[in-house]
Design a protein around this motif. Structure first.
Motif, PDB file in Angstrom:
ATOM      1  N   UNK A 258       0.848  -1.195   0.000  1.00  0.00           N
ATOM      2  CA  UNK A 258       0.000   0.000   0.000  1.00  0.00           C
ATOM      3  C   UNK A 258       0.882   1.243   0.000  1.00  0.00           C
ATOM      4  N   UNK A 259       0.601   2.157  -0.925  1.00  0.00           N
ATOM      5  CA  UNK A 259       1.426   3.343  -1.050  1.00  0.00           C
ATOM      6  C   UNK A 259       1.197   4.348   0.060  1.00  0.00           C
ATOM      7  N   UNK A 260       2.158   5.257   0.194  1.00  0.00           N
ATOM      8  CA  UNK A 260       2.081   6.300   1.208  1.00  0.00           C
ATOM      9  C   UNK A 260       2.162   7.648   0.511  1.00  0.00           C
ATOM     10  N   UNK A 261       1.139   8.483   0.693  1.00  0.00           N
ATOM     11  CA  UNK A 261       1.110   9.816   0.098  1.00  0.00           C
ATOM     12  C   UNK A 261       1.108  10.864   1.200  1.00  0.00           C
ATOM     13  N   UNK A 262       1.860  11.933   0.990  1.00  0.00           N
ATOM     14  CA  UNK A 262       1.895  13.034   1.953  1.00  0.00           C
ATOM     15  C   UNK A 262       2.006  14.356   1.211  1.00  0.00           C
ATOM     16  N   UNK A 263       1.467  15.394   1.795  1.00  0.00           N
ATOM     17  CA  UNK A 263       1.626  16.735   1.236  1.00  0.00           C
ATOM     18  C   UNK A 263       2.859  17.388   1.858  1.00  0.00           C
ATOM     19  N   UNK A 264       3.284  18.478   1.255  1.00  0.00           N
ATOM     20  CA  UNK A 264       4.443  19.203   1.783  1.00  0.00           C
ATOM     21  C   UNK A 264       4.182  19.702   3.198  1.00  0.00           C
ATOM     22  N   UNK A 265       2.932  20.001   3.499  1.00  0.00           N
ATOM     23  CA  UNK A 265       2.600  20.478   4.840  1.00  0.00           C
ATOM     24  C   UNK A 265       2.710  19.361   5.877  1.00  0.00           C
ATOM     25  N   UNK A 266       2.629  18.122   5.425  1.00  0.00           N
ATOM     26  CA  UNK A 266       2.704  16.988   6.350  1.00  0.00           C
ATOM     27  C   UNK A 266       4.112  16.460   6.542  1.00  0.00           C
ATOM     28  N   UNK A 267       5.042  16.949   5.729  1.00  0.00           N
ATOM     29  CA  UNK A 267       6.450  16.552   5.847  1.00  0.00           C
ATOM     30  C   UNK A 267       7.273  17.828   5.904  1.00  0.00           C
ATOM     31  N   UNK A 268       7.574  18.264   7.086  1.00  0.00           N
ATOM     32  CA  UNK A 268       8.288  19.526   7.263  1.00  0.00           C
ATOM     33  C   UNK A 268       9.736  19.265   7.653  1.00  0.00           C
ATOM     34  N   UNK A 269      10.594  20.239   7.346  1.00  0.00           N
ATOM     35  CA  UNK A 269      12.014  20.112   7.635  1.00  0.00           C
ATOM     36  C   UNK A 269      12.435  21.143   8.662  1.00  0.00           C
ATOM     37  N   UNK A 270      13.117  20.687   9.700  1.00  0.00           N
ATOM     38  CA  UNK A 270      13.655  21.563  10.730  1.00  0.00           C
ATOM     39  C   UNK A 270      15.172  21.397  10.725  1.00  0.00           C
TER      40      UNK A 270
END
Length: 200
Positions: free
Chosen positions: A135-147
């Motif tokens: 099963x694939x995994x999809x995320x938006x840029x807002x859900x994967x943030x960089x610190x």
């Protein structure tokens, strides 16, 4: 088990690359042998001309052939996966993913791109005769943030899906026939693959 991370993003850094990196770290921490390939770093002319005799392309195809599992990450453009990833997948033989477990990942600007995983990328992976496409995994840029200090920060729902995906991949490898057993180790040095580079 040997797991190859394939980044299909034409940009570095990228959201899909960071998500891929995060999953790769989790797999390595679980004792799997993990290596990485950035398709964007392969010679453009060799890719476009389908020059499988080019050293860089040949090394990349060998890395796919040697892996027991593949994690493929791509941004979604116009309801499909990236062109550079498509170009690379086109170079694989018809059974290029035979016997392999594949975990597809995608990132996009909104949830409206979610179906690109099932309607664009999954059919190609299945056509390459993958043993199993998880099963694939999809995320938006807002859900994967960089610190800069803490690294990748995932929204709770994405963190839960990442855990589920890593668990599913590990389980699929545990029950799969042992084709090429190898040592379990932290993430492989990129120098071992002269044409592979670390995902952003």
């Amino acid at each position: 088990m040997s797991i190859l991370l394939i980044s299909g993003s034409p940009a570095v850094p990228s959201t899909s690359g960071r998500l891929l990196q995060h999953i790769g770290d989790k797999l390595a921490s679980a004792g799997h042998f993990v290596s990485r390939l950035n398709v964007r770093d392969l010679p453009a002319q060799a890719l476009v001309e389908a020059d499988c005799n080019h050293g860089a392309v040949r090394a990349a195809l060998a890395a796919v052939a040697e892996a027991q599992a593949v994690v493929v990450a791509t941004p979604v453009y116009k309801a499909s996966f990236s062109g550079v990833l498509k170009t690379f997948l086109d170079l694989l033989p018809q059974n290029g993913l035979a016997g392999k477990v594949v975990l597809p990942l995608a990132t996009g600007g909104s949830q409206s791109h979610l179906l690109a995983l099932d309607y664009a990328l999954r059919p190609v992976l299945q056509a390459l005769e993958a043993e199993r496409v998880l099963a694939g995994l999809f995320a938006t840029a807002q859900q994967v943030r960089w610190d800069e200090h803490a690294g990748v920060q995932l929204a709770p729902e994405i963190a839960a899906r990442v855990t589920a995906g890593v668990t599913a991949l590990a389980h699929a490898l545990d029950v799969a026939p042992r084709r090429q057993p190898g040592p379990r180790a932290p993430v492989r040095s990129l120098q071992d693959y002269p044409y592979a580079t670390q995902a952003a």
